[in-house]
Enzyme design. Structure first.
Site, PDB file in Angstrom:
ATOM      1  CG  HIS A  22      11.223  43.415  -4.435  1.00 36.62           C
ATOM      2  ND1 HIS A  22      10.573  42.495  -5.220  1.00 36.62           N
ATOM      3  CD2 HIS A  22      12.047  44.104  -5.255  1.00 36.62           C
ATOM      4  CE1 HIS A  22      10.985  42.607  -6.475  1.00 36.62           C
ATOM      5  NE2 HIS A  22      11.883  43.588  -6.516  1.00 36.62           N
ATOM      6  CG  HIS A  64       9.232  45.639 -12.419  1.00 37.44           C
ATOM      7  ND1 HIS A  64       9.228  44.778 -13.502  1.00 37.44           N
ATOM      8  CD2 HIS A  64      10.458  45.529 -11.863  1.00 37.44           C
ATOM      9  CE1 HIS A  64      10.393  44.168 -13.579  1.00 37.44           C
ATOM     10  NE2 HIS A  64      11.166  44.603 -12.607  1.00 37.44           N
TER      11      HIS A  64
END
Length: 281
Positions: A22, A64
């Site tokens: 991740h 992100h």
């Protein structure tokens, strides 16, 4: 409680659970940096996960948040900044001790830990790996660029040969696109039907509780909270013919639950530790 069982024991005859890093090995290195992804590959991750946003001058970068404030020493929305602007920022020192109290010494920085990462550079890293490494790309929405994100993404994947029809029946794409936006996945599927789609879910809506997904999508992406509340969902998704990729799976108890339920992939900040717990090395 022990964690020595093989990952595939929960599903006899089926492949081991895929371990997806991740934002790279983001427990060990700053998220979305080249260093984090190199570490994930070294740690044996089966796949890398990244988020992509479009800059003001049309480059896909791995960031992100909508703004760069949290993960860099700059401020502002990614969509309002050009790649050259992002290249001047430090995207890594925030993870180091004392960053809040002293200015980083850019002369002694490792560019792989501090520089903004473009999706193109990450694709190059995957292509140069000495083994198959998959890439799970999340499109972030809403954004001022809307469909341009998917358009640029498909264009870039095409340059790497990932949008062409499979030459062999047993070939599977090493790249997949993920999103909480069904519209985003529809755009990608319409332009590149051979790229698998993952429908990310923070909550389990009534329309998807039976395991079905939006048209053209074959992988469910529930958050870990969904599995804790609705463990039966994995079996329902499998019965509907869909895979299940779960995020973000960091704690040993959550890894064990995913293993017991027979999920297909876990997305984690700790690929090395998770692989060890699953008996994968």
């Amino acid at each position: 409680m022990t964690y020595a069982r093989r990952a595939q024991d929960a599903r006899p005859g089926r492949p081991a659970i895929s371990v997806v890093a991740h934002r790279g090995a983001s427990d060990d290195a700053p998220e979305h940096t080249l260093a984090a992804y190199r570490k994930a590959i070294e740690d044996g991750a089966d796949a890398l996960e990244c988020d992509v946003r479009l800059t003001a001058d049309g480059h896909l970068v791995c960031v992100h948040d909508r703004k760069v404030n949290r993960t860099s020493n700059g401020r502002g929305a990614v969509s309002a900044l050009e790649l050259a602007d992002l290249a001047t920022l430090d995207f890594g020192s925030w993870k180091e001790e004392g960053f809040a109290n002293e200015a980083p010494d850019r002369q002694h920085e490792d560019p792989e830990r501090t520089s903004v990462l473009t999706l193109e550079r990450l694709l190059e890293l995957v292509a140069d790996a000495d083994r198959r490494v998959e890439l799970a790309i999340e499109t972030k929405h809403p954004t001022r660029w809307a469909g341009q994100v998917e358009e640029r993404l498909v264009e870039l994947l095409g340059r790497f040969g990932y949008t062409k029809p499979a030459m062999r029946a047993d070939w599977t794409s090493p790249v997949r696109v993920m999103s909480f936006s069904a519209r985003s996945l529809h755009r990608v599927h319409a332009a590149a039907p051979d790229i698998p789609g993952v429908y990310l879910m923070q909550f389990l809506s009534l329309r998807h509780r039976d395991g079905r997904l939006p048209p053209g999508v074959g992988i469910a992406g529930p958050g870990m909270r969904i599995l804790r509340s609705h463990p039966e969902y994995v079996a329902k998704a499998h019965r509907a013919g869909n895979q299940v990729h779960v995020w973000t799976v960091n704690e040993p108890a959550d890894v064990e639950l995913c293993q017991e339920l027979g999920v297909d992939a876990v997305i984690t900040n700790r690929p090395k530790q998770v692989r060890s717990q699953l008996g994968l090395g």
